[in-house]
Write a protein that holds these residues in place. Sequence first.
Motif, PDB file in Angstrom:
ATOM      1  N   GLY A   8       0.832  -1.191   0.000  1.00 43.28           N
ATOM      2  CA  GLY A   8       0.000   0.000   0.000  1.00 43.28           C
ATOM      3  C   GLY A   8       0.871   1.246   0.000  1.00 43.28           C
ATOM      4  N   SER A   9       0.314   2.349   0.443  1.00 42.82           N
ATOM      5  CA  SER A   9       1.030   3.617   0.444  1.00 42.82           C
ATOM      6  C   SER A   9       1.894   3.746   1.704  1.00 42.82           C
ATOM      7  CB  SER A   9       0.029   4.777   0.369  1.00 42.82           C
ATOM      8  OG  SER A   9       0.693   6.017   0.425  1.00 42.82           O
ATOM      9  N   HIS A  10       3.182   4.076   1.494  1.00 44.45           N
ATOM     10  CA  HIS A  10       4.102   4.272   2.612  1.00 44.45           C
ATOM     11  C   HIS A  10       4.894   5.552   2.396  1.00 44.45           C
ATOM     12  CE1 HIS A  10       3.352   0.262   4.178  1.00 44.45           C
ATOM     13  NE2 HIS A  10       3.570  -0.241   2.980  1.00 44.45           N
ATOM     14  N   THR A  11       5.307   6.155   3.494  1.00 43.42           N
ATOM     15  CA  THR A  11       6.115   7.372   3.394  1.00 43.42           C
ATOM     16  C   THR A  11       7.589   7.054   3.236  1.00 43.42           C
ATOM     17  OG1 THR A  11       6.300   7.488   5.804  1.00 43.42           O
ATOM     18  CG2 THR A  11       4.466   8.677   4.774  1.00 43.42           C
ATOM     19  N   THR A  12       7.944   5.772   3.378  1.00 43.52           N
ATOM     20  CA  THR A  12       9.346   5.349   3.236  1.00 43.52           C
ATOM     21  C   THR A  12       9.436   4.301   2.141  1.00 43.52           C
ATOM     22  OG1 THR A  12       9.215   3.488   4.775  1.00 43.52           O
ATOM     23  CG2 THR A  12       9.642   5.663   5.725  1.00 43.52           C
ATOM     24  N   GLY A  13      10.655   3.883   1.862  1.00 46.75           N
ATOM     25  CA  GLY A  13      10.850   2.742   0.986  1.00 46.75           C
ATOM     26  C   GLY A  13      10.545   1.452   1.734  1.00 46.75           C
ATOM     27  N   THR A  14      10.712   0.329   1.076  1.00 47.27           N
ATOM     28  CA  THR A  14      10.437  -0.976   1.667  1.00 47.27           C
ATOM     29  C   THR A  14      11.704  -1.820   1.667  1.00 47.27           C
ATOM     30  OG1 THR A  14       8.114  -0.969   0.962  1.00 47.27           O
ATOM     31  CG2 THR A  14       9.104  -3.121   1.405  1.00 47.27           C
TER      32      THR A  14
END
Length: 285
Positions: A8-14
């Motif tokens: 989903g939407s995240h403010t950081t990378g994964t």
Amino acid sequence: MEQQRSFGSHTTGTLYLVPTPIGNLGDMTIRAIEILKTVDLIAAEDTRHTQMLLNHFEIKTKTISFHEHNTQMRIPELLAKLANGETIAQVSDAGMPSISDPGKELVRAAIDAGVPVVPLPGANAATTALIASGLPPQPFLFYGFLPRKAGEKNRELEKLAHESATLLFYESPHRVGKTLAAMQTAFGDRQAALARELTKKFETFIRGSLSALQTYAAGDLKGEFVIMVEGAADKPAVDVTVPLKMQVEAIVATGAKPNAAIKLVAKQNGLAKQVVYDAYHELEK
């Protein structure tokens, strides 16, 4: 409590944890290849080793070294990239990251920093060996590599002597014989199995008692090993009419060392070890 939504939407990378083949390159999953192609960076235990894998699958992603000797230096750098929105795949030389390989420190740091950590399923030597061992697969206890020093190794094995689950260990070829001998001392002559060169051309399983496996291990061994040992039998009912000395002798007769037998008899009878020791050695009070 902390909850992570992996997608989903995240403010950081994964941070992706990507398993790699333990021998046969055909065990690389389609998803793992896709992830390695699309991430911004691959953190590899050995970049030269990983590059051969990447070349085989025509993966052009940049790599950076991440191993046990540079973990503390590298983690802040990788976290900064993740915070900046970059995606990173972490791989070890073979099998699952963090399982007897680098990775757990980065995972913990990423979680603490609010970075989503996404694991991919894939090759693992321990469970691959276990299902073909002939030993009970459930429950099992994965230990990994035992300490190299004999004293520390023996103490760890003594702690595991009463564990009822099937025990799984990793071991290098030049230490297999000594480790099997230490296991027989701590556990008695239980059933066990060795697996070597898993998924490769010379994949081999050796099944039998710990004493029999030591005969095999006396030869010139090559390849990494998985050692699997049956768990301890259910605690037997103790016949209090049997003298302590005879109880110890019965256990020693199975191949256990006297000290290990004394500990077991003491535990079964709810006595101090010294009491059983004195009885076994017929020491006067």
